[in-house]
Scaffold this motif. Structure first.
Motif, short mmCIF file in Angstrom:
data_model
loop_
_atom_site.label_atom_id
_atom_site.label_comp_id
_atom_site.label_asym_id
_atom_site.label_seq_id
_atom_site.Cartn_x
_atom_site.Cartn_y
_atom_site.Cartn_z
N THR A 62 0.43 4.04 -2.99
CA THR A 62 0.04 5.42 -2.61
C THR A 62 1.24 6.37 -2.67
OG1 THR A 62 0.36 4.89 -0.27
CG2 THR A 62 -1.88 4.70 -1.12
N GLU A 63 2.29 5.94 -3.32
CA GLU A 63 3.49 6.76 -3.59
C GLU A 63 4.27 7.14 -2.34
OE1 GLU A 63 1.39 9.84 -5.91
OE2 GLU A 63 2.59 9.23 -7.62
N GLN A 64 4.00 6.46 -1.21
CA GLN A 64 4.73 6.81 0.02
C GLN A 64 6.22 6.45 -0.10
OE1 GLN A 64 2.77 5.67 3.81
NE2 GLN A 64 0.93 5.41 2.59
N PHE A 90 2.92 15.12 -4.16
CA PHE A 90 2.38 13.98 -4.90
C PHE A 90 0.87 14.10 -5.11
CE2 PHE A 90 6.40 12.41 -3.46
CZ PHE A 90 6.81 11.55 -4.46
N SER A 92 0.83 -1.20 0.00
CA SER A 92 0.00 0.00 0.00
C SER A 92 0.88 1.26 0.00
CB SER A 92 -0.99 0.00 1.17
OG SER A 92 -0.33 0.17 2.36
N SER A 100 -1.26 11.76 -4.86
CA SER A 100 -1.99 11.02 -3.81
C SER A 100 -1.60 11.51 -2.41
CB SER A 100 -1.67 9.54 -3.95
OG SER A 100 -0.28 9.34 -3.78
N ALA A 157 0.67 11.14 -0.51
CA ALA A 157 1.77 10.29 -0.04
C ALA A 157 2.18 10.58 1.40
CB ALA A 157 2.98 10.38 -0.99
N ASP A 213 7.94 6.52 -2.92
CA ASP A 213 8.53 7.59 -3.75
C ASP A 213 8.76 8.84 -2.90
OD1 ASP A 213 8.59 6.05 -6.00
OD2 ASP A 213 6.71 6.81 -6.82
N ALA A 214 7.77 9.14 -2.02
CA ALA A 214 7.89 10.34 -1.17
C ALA A 214 9.11 10.22 -0.26
CB ALA A 214 6.63 10.51 -0.34
#
Lengths: 259, 246
Positions: free
Chosen positions: A123-125, B89, A119, B91, B93, A127-128
């Motif tokens: 949800t791009e976490q 981002f 997840s 979303s 994030a 990447d963040a």
């Protein structure tokens, strides 16, 4: 299981093995270089070790109790009722307790890691995290794999102790064996040759569970459906690996004549 | 005198298999401006800003950020560059397992915070960023307790906490109601004024583009098809361009 069969059916199986091996290689190459994520590692140890303890403990207790109750009639039939504590101790310590603990952890921890990282991926976490100047592989993967590798032997040893206590109660449901006699028989039956290989293999179980859970989650795709698949296949593949490692460990122990 | 370019992209190419998303794409972002990249879904807008921040690698072409070609950067240099370039981002994030405070502290811990740094100093930076987005009261809440608009603001606060010179917004108003979308757009303008930040805003929300843009670049078929001010492009006689403004 469907996921596993599809891997075998297609020639993707070897590719998947290759990717997992590469992932493991990355763990060894990046895991032991600074920067070390101690705080996250401790947090993962807490989640993997402390938070799994109630489930592992209850299962171990029931396992010891049931194994003793089920084994009793056969031993009585052969007039070997007095061997019950020794038999239960060897079965539990050598094989049943480490494997069951590993399977419980594959279910609880493997699926949890697969779903959590999956997840985070969709949800791009992750990447963040990378954009924040953090190496997500070190922060998320190395800490989790190390935590499972180090916590599983601890859980397995606690499981041994609790299951043997369950065995003590099981022996005393029908018979009457004193606390001192029971433990004296248990420790007489056990040797380092039983304990050491059993502990060593749990390190490998822990590594496999962490590795597969993280691998499946880290490379999760296709949105929420992919997250579910990652969690599911993490459990299936990790459980299968536990049995394969156990088989190899038994063969090595046998070859080295440790038992 | 022409303003200084903070991002220069020259003949950028990126494809996924047979799908050529960017074809010789070139553009410049000047200091202090808000540049909107407009294009259809799947036209490669998000791919473009992910190439700028180093999350994706282009096949060829150059990207210069603050005058330096990031194509030759190693991981350390890339991390250093990312302090100066914030990324919001689509979303949001936000880290689900952390509170709002921890979410904001995360990039600080990575880049600025030393073990010896005063707790009050860190708290001050966190509260300043939250005050800028009007959500100081949410500091100890979890992301799951916040609405979509609030999450977007918190994500923006996390981006602002390192005081970046450049901010990349990936569809900042997507999934928000028109009123909240307008508030976020106004917040982007406020950030531009307060921090003198240069921004690339990926969007196809015309209200957001109207409010925030100083200049618009249209990304069609992987190329910079047209560019100009919002009013200028909305009056264009080219059908492909005009279609976006109907």
């Amino acid at each position: 299981m469907a996921d596993l069969f599809s891997i075998f059916r297609k020639s993707e199986f070897l590719q998947e093995v290759g990717h997992i091996a590469k992932f493991a290689g990355r763990f060894f190459s990046e895991g032991f270089q600074p920067r070390y994520e101690f705080r996250e590692f401790i947090r993962q140890c807490y989640w993997v070790g402390y938070k799994s303890l109630p489930l592992v403990g209850i299962t171990a207790f029931i396992m010891g109790l049931v194994l003793t109750i089920q084994s009793r009639p056969t031993l009585v039939e052969f007039g070997a009722e007095s061997m019950l504590p020794s038999m239960v101790a060897i079965s539990l310590v050598r094989e049943i307790s480490p494997v069951i603990t590993a399977l419980i952890c594959a279910g609880k921890i493997g699926s949890g890691m697969g779903a959590e990282l999956g997840s985070m991926r969709v949800t791009e976490q992750i990447d963040a995290m990378e954009v924040s100047g953090t190496n997500p592989f070190k922060y998320l993967i190395v800490t989790r794999i190390l935590a499972t590798t180090l916590m599983l032997p601890v859980l397995s040893n606690l499981s041994n102790a609790i299951s043997l206590y369950g065995g003590y109660l099981g022996v005393n449901i029908r018979g009457s064996v004193s606390w001192h006699l029971y433990w004296a028989q248990v420790f007489d039956a056990l040797s380092y040759g039983d304990m050491v290989p059993s502990i060593i293999k749990t390190f490998f179980f822990g590594f496999a569970i962490g590795l597969i859970g993280c691998y499946k989650g880290y490379y999760s795709t296709k949105g929420t459906e992919g997250v579910g698949r990652s969690a599911n296949s993490a459990v299936v593949v990790a459980s299968l690996l536990v049995f394969i490692i156990d088989l190899i460990a038994v063969q090595i122990t046998d070859l080295l004549n440790l038992t | 005198m022409e303003a200084k370019a903070v991002i220069e992209i020259d003949k950028l190419n990126k494809s996924f298999g047979d799908n050529h998303v960017l074809r010789d794409f070139s553009m410049k972002l000047y200091r202090g401006e808000n540049l909107v990249v407009l294009g259809k879904s799947g036209s490669g807008k998000s791919v473009l800003i992910k190439c700028i921040i180093g999350l994706l690698y282009p096949e060829n072409g150059t990207i210069k950020v603050l005058g330096e070609d990031i194509g030759n950067y190693d991981q350390k240099q890339l991390d250093k560059m990312r302090v100066k370039v914030g990324f919001l981002f689509q979303s949001n994030a936000l880290y689900d397992s952390m509170t709002v405070r921890e979410n904001l502290e995360f990039p600080l811990r990575r880049h600025w915070m030393k073990e010896t740094q005063e707790r009050s100093e860190v708290d001050g930076l966190v509260m300043d960023a939250l005050t800028d987005v009007g959500l100081a009261h949410t500091v100890d809440m979890m992301p799951s307790e916040l609405s979509g608009g609030m999450r977007k603001r918190i994500a923006l606060a996390r981006t602002l906490i390192l005081k970046p010179e450049i901010i990349l917004y990936d569809e900042p108003t997507t999934g928000l109601d028109p009123i909240t979308g307008r508030e976020i757009s106004e917040l982007i303008l406020k950030v531009q004024e307060k921090y003198n930040a240069s921004s690339i805003i990926i969007s196809h929300d015309m209200n957001c583009i109207g409010i925030t843009s100083n200049r618009v670049v249209m990304l069609i078929e992987g190329k910079c098809y047209a560019e100009g001010e919002y009013g200028e492009l909305s009056q264009s006689e080219d059908e492909k361009v005009r279609n976006f403004f109907i």
